[in-house]
Design a protein around this motif. Structure first.
Motif, short mmCIF file in Angstrom:
data_model
loop_
_atom_site.label_atom_id
_atom_site.label_comp_id
_atom_site.label_asym_id
_atom_site.label_seq_id
_atom_site.Cartn_x
_atom_site.Cartn_y
_atom_site.Cartn_z
N VAL A 152 0.90 -1.13 0.40
CA VAL A 152 0.21 0.28 0.18
C VAL A 152 0.83 1.43 -0.18
O VAL A 152 0.68 1.78 -0.79
CB VAL A 152 -0.57 -0.06 1.58
N ALA A 153 1.78 1.08 1.21
CA ALA A 153 2.85 2.33 1.02
C ALA A 153 3.55 3.04 -0.12
O ALA A 153 3.76 3.79 -0.79
CB ALA A 153 3.78 2.17 2.32
N ILE B 213 1.14 10.69 -4.77
CA ILE B 213 0.20 11.27 -3.75
C ILE B 213 0.69 11.94 -2.52
O ILE B 213 0.96 12.30 -1.81
CB ILE B 213 -1.14 9.59 -3.49
N ALA B 214 1.98 11.30 -2.35
CA ALA B 214 2.83 11.43 -1.40
C ALA B 214 4.65 10.80 -1.35
O ALA B 214 4.99 10.57 -2.30
CB ALA B 214 2.88 10.66 -0.15
N ARG B 215 5.10 12.03 -0.47
CA ARG B 215 6.92 12.23 -1.15
C ARG B 215 6.83 10.58 -0.05
O ARG B 215 8.36 9.85 0.03
CB ARG B 215 7.47 12.74 -0.64
N LYS B 216 6.39 10.46 1.54
CA LYS B 216 6.43 9.47 2.34
C LYS B 216 5.64 9.34 2.58
O LYS B 216 4.35 9.50 3.06
CB LYS B 216 7.32 10.16 3.40
N CYS B 217 5.60 7.48 3.22
CA CYS B 217 4.22 7.20 3.76
C CYS B 217 4.49 5.80 4.66
O CYS B 217 5.45 5.43 4.30
CB CYS B 217 3.44 6.86 2.74
N GLU B 218 3.64 6.00 5.55
CA GLU B 218 3.50 4.88 6.72
C GLU B 218 2.14 4.19 6.72
O GLU B 218 1.26 5.30 7.02
CB GLU B 218 4.41 5.11 8.33
N VAL B 219 2.13 3.29 7.05
CA VAL B 219 0.58 2.51 7.23
C VAL B 219 0.61 1.54 7.79
O VAL B 219 1.37 0.66 8.15
CB VAL B 219 0.27 1.65 5.60
N GLN B 220 0.02 1.42 8.51
CA GLN B 220 -0.65 0.69 9.82
C GLN B 220 -1.95 0.12 9.47
O GLN B 220 -3.04 0.64 9.02
CB GLN B 220 -0.42 1.72 11.37
N LEU B 221 -2.09 -1.48 9.83
CA LEU B 221 -3.00 -2.13 9.59
C LEU B 221 -3.04 -2.79 11.43
O LEU B 221 -2.47 -2.93 11.75
CB LEU B 221 -3.26 -3.20 8.82
#
Length: 219
Positions: free
Chosen positions: A116-117, A125-133
């Motif tokens: 996803v990230a 969409i973003a330059r940096k991304c963290e995804v939490q599930l």
């Protein structure tokens, strides 16, 4: 146990979900366990102002939990938890990969979050991304999808998370299917980390949801 808290900005406003899996004696009914845990643990431990009619309780959601401990959870696990992921750069939930098959979300959902990230960043969409599930045992859909772009996106984190929920099927069985995790691929990633391994052609590094994410955010 797991508690999912809803925030307004950086301020907690309510408890959304409480998950408790408690081992018990064989002569104790599931109804008694659920009633006692609700009244004597959850409501005794969480102030009433945080609980409302929409708060969800998942208490032993898979049913009776008589067999546990080493008998129920045997095998190698808990090794190389940081080097397998991001070397301490990203926040980590605490679930390791080693010794676990893809039915365990510690492994499969970590790959899904990476997928996803990576697609969010690849889509611009973003330059940096963290995804939490976050998941509850016995509940297929994640109880929480959180996206943090650290101020690098023109979209709100909430809007991106909503798009993610539409584009990606994050149920454990669907992750296994979509990322093809039943293949014997795990020896290759047992060294030098699991993330960023484009050299191995692993499925969670694919940028195959870029267009779908852009379309979801354009609506």
């Amino acid at each position: 146990t797991q508690v999912t808290v809803e925030y307004d900005g950086d301020r907690p406003v309510r408890v959304d979900t409480v998950v408790v899996s408690a081992q018990h004696e064989p002569d104790i009914s599931l109804e008694q366990i659920r009633g006692d845990i609700t009244e004597k643990v959850i409501k005794a431990g969480i102030p009433a102002k945080w609980l409302d009619s929409r708060t969800k309780f998942y208490i032993n959601p898979t049913g009776r939990f008589v067999i546990g401990g080493p008998v129920g959870d045997s095998g190698l696990t808990g090794r190389k938890i940081i080097v397998d992921t991001y070397g301490g750069y990203g926040r980590h939930g605490g679930g390791s990969f080693s010794g676990k098959d893809p039915t365990k979300v510690d492994r499969s959902a970590s790959y899904a979050a990476r997928h996803v990230a990576k697609n969010i960043v690849a889509a611009g969409i973003a330059r940096k991304c963290e995804v939490q599930l976050a998941y509850a045992i016995g509940v297929a859909e994640p109880v929480s999808i959180m996206v943090d772009t650290f101020g690098t996106s023109g979209f709100s984190n909430e809007k991106i998370a909503e798009a993610v929920s539409k584009v990606f099927d994050l149920r454990p069985a669907a992750i296994i299917r979509d990322l093809d995790l039943r293949k014997p691929i795990y020896r290759a990633v047992s060294n030098y980390g699991h993330m960023g391994r484009e050299d191995l052609g692993v499925s969670w590094e694919k940028r195959d949801k870029v267009d779908a994410l852009k379309a979801a955010l354009a609506k």
